[in-house]
Design a protein around this motif. Structure first.
Motif, PDB file in Angstrom:
ATOM      1  N   PRO A  16     -68.795 -70.755  61.369  1.00 38.06           N
ATOM      2  CA  PRO A  16     -68.411 -71.549  62.554  1.00 38.06           C
ATOM      3  C   PRO A  16     -66.869 -72.009  62.556  1.00 38.06           C
ATOM      4  O   PRO A  16     -66.363 -71.958  61.505  1.00 38.06           O
ATOM      5  CB  PRO A  16     -69.133 -72.948  61.937  1.00 38.06           C
ATOM      6  CG  PRO A  16     -69.313 -72.683  60.675  1.00 38.06           C
ATOM      7  CD  PRO A  16     -69.394 -71.407  60.306  1.00 38.06           C
ATOM      8  N   ARG A  17     -66.437 -72.317  63.759  1.00 36.40           N
ATOM      9  CA  ARG A  17     -65.064 -72.707  64.113  1.00 36.40           C
ATOM     10  C   ARG A  17     -65.131 -73.915  64.300  1.00 36.40           C
ATOM     11  O   ARG A  17     -65.607 -74.667  65.399  1.00 36.40           O
ATOM     12  CB  ARG A  17     -64.310 -71.819  64.790  1.00 36.40           C
ATOM     13  CG  ARG A  17     -62.989 -71.997  65.145  1.00 36.40           C
ATOM     14  CD  ARG A  17     -62.382 -70.913  65.961  1.00 36.40           C
ATOM     15  NE  ARG A  17     -62.848 -70.821  67.169  1.00 36.40           N
ATOM     16  CZ  ARG A  17     -62.785 -71.622  68.375  1.00 36.40           C
ATOM     17  NH1 ARG A  17     -61.767 -72.488  68.207  1.00 36.40           N
ATOM     18  NH2 ARG A  17     -63.403 -71.442  69.474  1.00 36.40           N
ATOM     19  N   TYR A  18     -64.194 -74.881  63.720  1.00 31.64           N
ATOM     20  CA  TYR A  18     -64.279 -76.258  63.978  1.00 31.64           C
ATOM     21  C   TYR A  18     -62.795 -76.905  64.492  1.00 31.64           C
ATOM     22  O   TYR A  18     -61.558 -76.187  64.165  1.00 31.64           O
ATOM     23  CB  TYR A  18     -64.334 -77.187  62.647  1.00 31.64           C
ATOM     24  CG  TYR A  18     -65.799 -77.138  61.999  1.00 31.64           C
ATOM     25  CD1 TYR A  18     -66.853 -77.738  62.637  1.00 31.64           C
ATOM     26  CD2 TYR A  18     -66.085 -76.171  61.114  1.00 31.64           C
ATOM     27  CE1 TYR A  18     -68.124 -77.740  62.230  1.00 31.64           C
ATOM     28  CE2 TYR A  18     -67.258 -76.133  60.649  1.00 31.64           C
ATOM     29  CZ  TYR A  18     -68.391 -76.632  61.402  1.00 31.64           C
ATOM     30  OH  TYR A  18     -69.715 -76.478  60.815  1.00 31.64           O
ATOM     31  N   ASP A  19     -62.983 -77.680  65.412  1.00 35.84           N
ATOM     32  CA  ASP A  19     -61.549 -78.429  65.565  1.00 35.84           C
ATOM     33  C   ASP A  19     -61.776 -79.724  65.250  1.00 35.84           C
ATOM     34  O   ASP A  19     -62.650 -80.438  64.903  1.00 35.84           O
ATOM     35  CB  ASP A  19     -61.542 -78.620  67.393  1.00 35.84           C
ATOM     36  CG  ASP A  19     -61.230 -77.299  67.947  1.00 35.84           C
ATOM     37  OD1 ASP A  19     -60.488 -76.378  67.307  1.00 35.84           O
ATOM     38  OD2 ASP A  19     -61.300 -76.833  68.953  1.00 35.84           O
ATOM     39  N   TYR A  20     -60.523 -80.483  65.058  1.00 34.03           N
ATOM     40  CA  TYR A  20     -60.452 -81.748  64.563  1.00 34.03           C
ATOM     41  C   TYR A  20     -59.632 -82.687  65.289  1.00 34.03           C
ATOM     42  O   TYR A  20     -58.662 -82.413  66.203  1.00 34.03           O
ATOM     43  CB  TYR A  20     -59.657 -81.661  63.066  1.00 34.03           C
ATOM     44  CG  TYR A  20     -60.326 -80.934  62.126  1.00 34.03           C
ATOM     45  CD1 TYR A  20     -61.107 -81.599  61.364  1.00 34.03           C
ATOM     46  CD2 TYR A  20     -59.988 -79.690  61.969  1.00 34.03           C
ATOM     47  CE1 TYR A  20     -61.890 -80.895  60.177  1.00 34.03           C
ATOM     48  CE2 TYR A  20     -60.640 -78.952  60.863  1.00 34.03           C
ATOM     49  CZ  TYR A  20     -61.602 -79.414  60.146  1.00 34.03           C
ATOM     50  OH  TYR A  20     -62.380 -78.933  59.340  1.00 34.03           O
ATOM     51  N   GLN A  33     -64.647 -83.903  62.758  1.00 32.97           N
ATOM     52  CA  GLN A  33     -64.947 -82.585  62.747  1.00 32.97           C
ATOM     53  C   GLN A  33     -65.663 -82.274  63.812  1.00 32.97           C
ATOM     54  O   GLN A  33     -66.935 -82.741  63.790  1.00 32.97           O
ATOM     55  CB  GLN A  33     -65.309 -82.272  61.405  1.00 32.97           C
ATOM     56  CG  GLN A  33     -65.568 -80.691  61.326  1.00 32.97           C
ATOM     57  CD  GLN A  33     -65.844 -80.154  59.886  1.00 32.97           C
ATOM     58  OE1 GLN A  33     -65.488 -80.600  58.806  1.00 32.97           O
ATOM     59  NE2 GLN A  33     -66.861 -79.410  59.779  1.00 32.97           N
ATOM     60  N   ILE A  34     -65.440 -81.486  64.905  1.00 31.27           N
ATOM     61  CA  ILE A  34     -66.130 -80.918  65.919  1.00 31.27           C
ATOM     62  C   ILE A  34     -66.489 -79.316  66.102  1.00 31.27           C
ATOM     63  O   ILE A  34     -65.410 -78.735  66.026  1.00 31.27           O
ATOM     64  CB  ILE A  34     -65.697 -81.585  67.412  1.00 31.27           C
ATOM     65  CG1 ILE A  34     -65.361 -83.039  67.225  1.00 31.27           C
ATOM     66  CG2 ILE A  34     -66.541 -81.102  68.308  1.00 31.27           C
ATOM     67  CD1 ILE A  34     -64.990 -83.694  68.460  1.00 31.27           C
ATOM     68  N   LEU A  35     -67.789 -78.851  65.987  1.00 28.65           N
ATOM     69  CA  LEU A  35     -67.941 -77.611  66.133  1.00 28.65           C
ATOM     70  C   LEU A  35     -67.270 -76.966  67.499  1.00 28.65           C
ATOM     71  O   LEU A  35     -67.721 -77.323  68.590  1.00 28.65           O
ATOM     72  CB  LEU A  35     -69.458 -77.311  66.339  1.00 28.65           C
ATOM     73  CG  LEU A  35     -69.647 -75.865  66.095  1.00 28.65           C
ATOM     74  CD1 LEU A  35     -69.456 -74.954  64.981  1.00 28.65           C
ATOM     75  CD2 LEU A  35     -71.299 -75.629  66.177  1.00 28.65           C
ATOM     76  N   TYR A  68     -67.814 -70.036  67.271  1.00 32.23           N
ATOM     77  CA  TYR A  68     -68.321 -69.341  66.175  1.00 32.23           C
ATOM     78  C   TYR A  68     -67.449 -68.018  66.015  1.00 32.23           C
ATOM     79  O   TYR A  68     -66.985 -67.622  66.970  1.00 32.23           O
ATOM     80  CB  TYR A  68     -69.931 -68.905  66.231  1.00 32.23           C
ATOM     81  CG  TYR A  68     -70.701 -69.846  65.844  1.00 32.23           C
ATOM     82  CD1 TYR A  68     -71.136 -70.168  64.393  1.00 32.23           C
ATOM     83  CD2 TYR A  68     -71.295 -70.758  66.766  1.00 32.23           C
ATOM     84  CE1 TYR A  68     -72.130 -70.935  64.290  1.00 32.23           C
ATOM     85  CE2 TYR A  68     -72.093 -71.929  66.524  1.00 32.23           C
ATOM     86  CZ  TYR A  68     -72.380 -72.106  65.114  1.00 32.23           C
ATOM     87  OH  TYR A  68     -73.472 -72.937  64.901  1.00 32.23           O
TER      88      TYR A  68
END
Length: 182
Positions: free
Chosen positions: A64-68, A79-81, A84
């Motif tokens: 998964p790749r997250y943005d903050y 933290q927000i998904l 991918y």
């Protein structure tokens, strides 16, 4: 006694390591996109007369790749998904070394995101290692016989054997040296 054996050989294959990296909103979409890119690279390689046996996936990961959001230096944000990432690493053996440069350029045009290396090696490394080992054993035996003759004693049977390769294959111009100690 230590014996040393060396074998010289010209590199006869080039090995290219490449990665195909895809980002998408869902895991399924990332995998689908990655499969399309991978197929395009594989199709290109086959058109360059690379056999299936010489194209090998060495790793495949999905994460998964997250943005903050609202993060500062002192306070972590939420933290927000964001999606991918699929990363596939492929190793390609090029048996016609004169075409390695063109293939290296071409795979970038067909979807490879990261080309991490071009190395030159020998296809039948095990045969060269075996030859170097045989030479090392003969060398150790010859040394032992010389000492036994000088001392006026006879040799018994081998009580132990240890093999190591202090030297990695090294590229010297058009030749590669493989060493073994027995």
């Amino acid at each position: 006694f230590n014996g040393e054996g060396k074998v010289l050989a010209k590199p006869d294959i080039a090995v290219i390591s490449l990665s195909i990296v895809t980002k998408a909103a869902t895991s399924e979409a990332a995998q689908d996109d990655n499969s399309k890119k991978s197929k395009a690279v594989t199709d290109y390689l086959k058109k360059q007369n690379i056999d299936d046996k010489d194209i090998k996936t060495t790793s495949y990961t999905i994460y998964p790749r997250y943005d903050y959001q609202n993060s500062t230096y002192y306070v972590p944000g939420k933290q927000i998904l964001a999606g991918y990432v699929v990363s596939q690493t492929v190793e390609v053996k090029v048996r016609k070394m004169e075409s390695a440069g063109a293939i290296l350029t071409g795979i970038g045009e067909f979807g490879a995101d990261n080309i991490s290396g071009l190395t030159f090696t020998v296809d039948k490394q095990e045969d060269l290692s075996r030859d170097a080992r045989d030479k090392a054993i003969t060398d150790a035996r010859d040394q032992a016989k010389k000492l036994a003759n000088a001392l006026g004693v006879s040799l018994g049977s081998i009580t132990s054997f240890y093999e190591s390769s202090p030297y990695q294959p090294m590229y010297y111009g058009k030749e590669m040296m493989v060493s073994a100690v027995g």
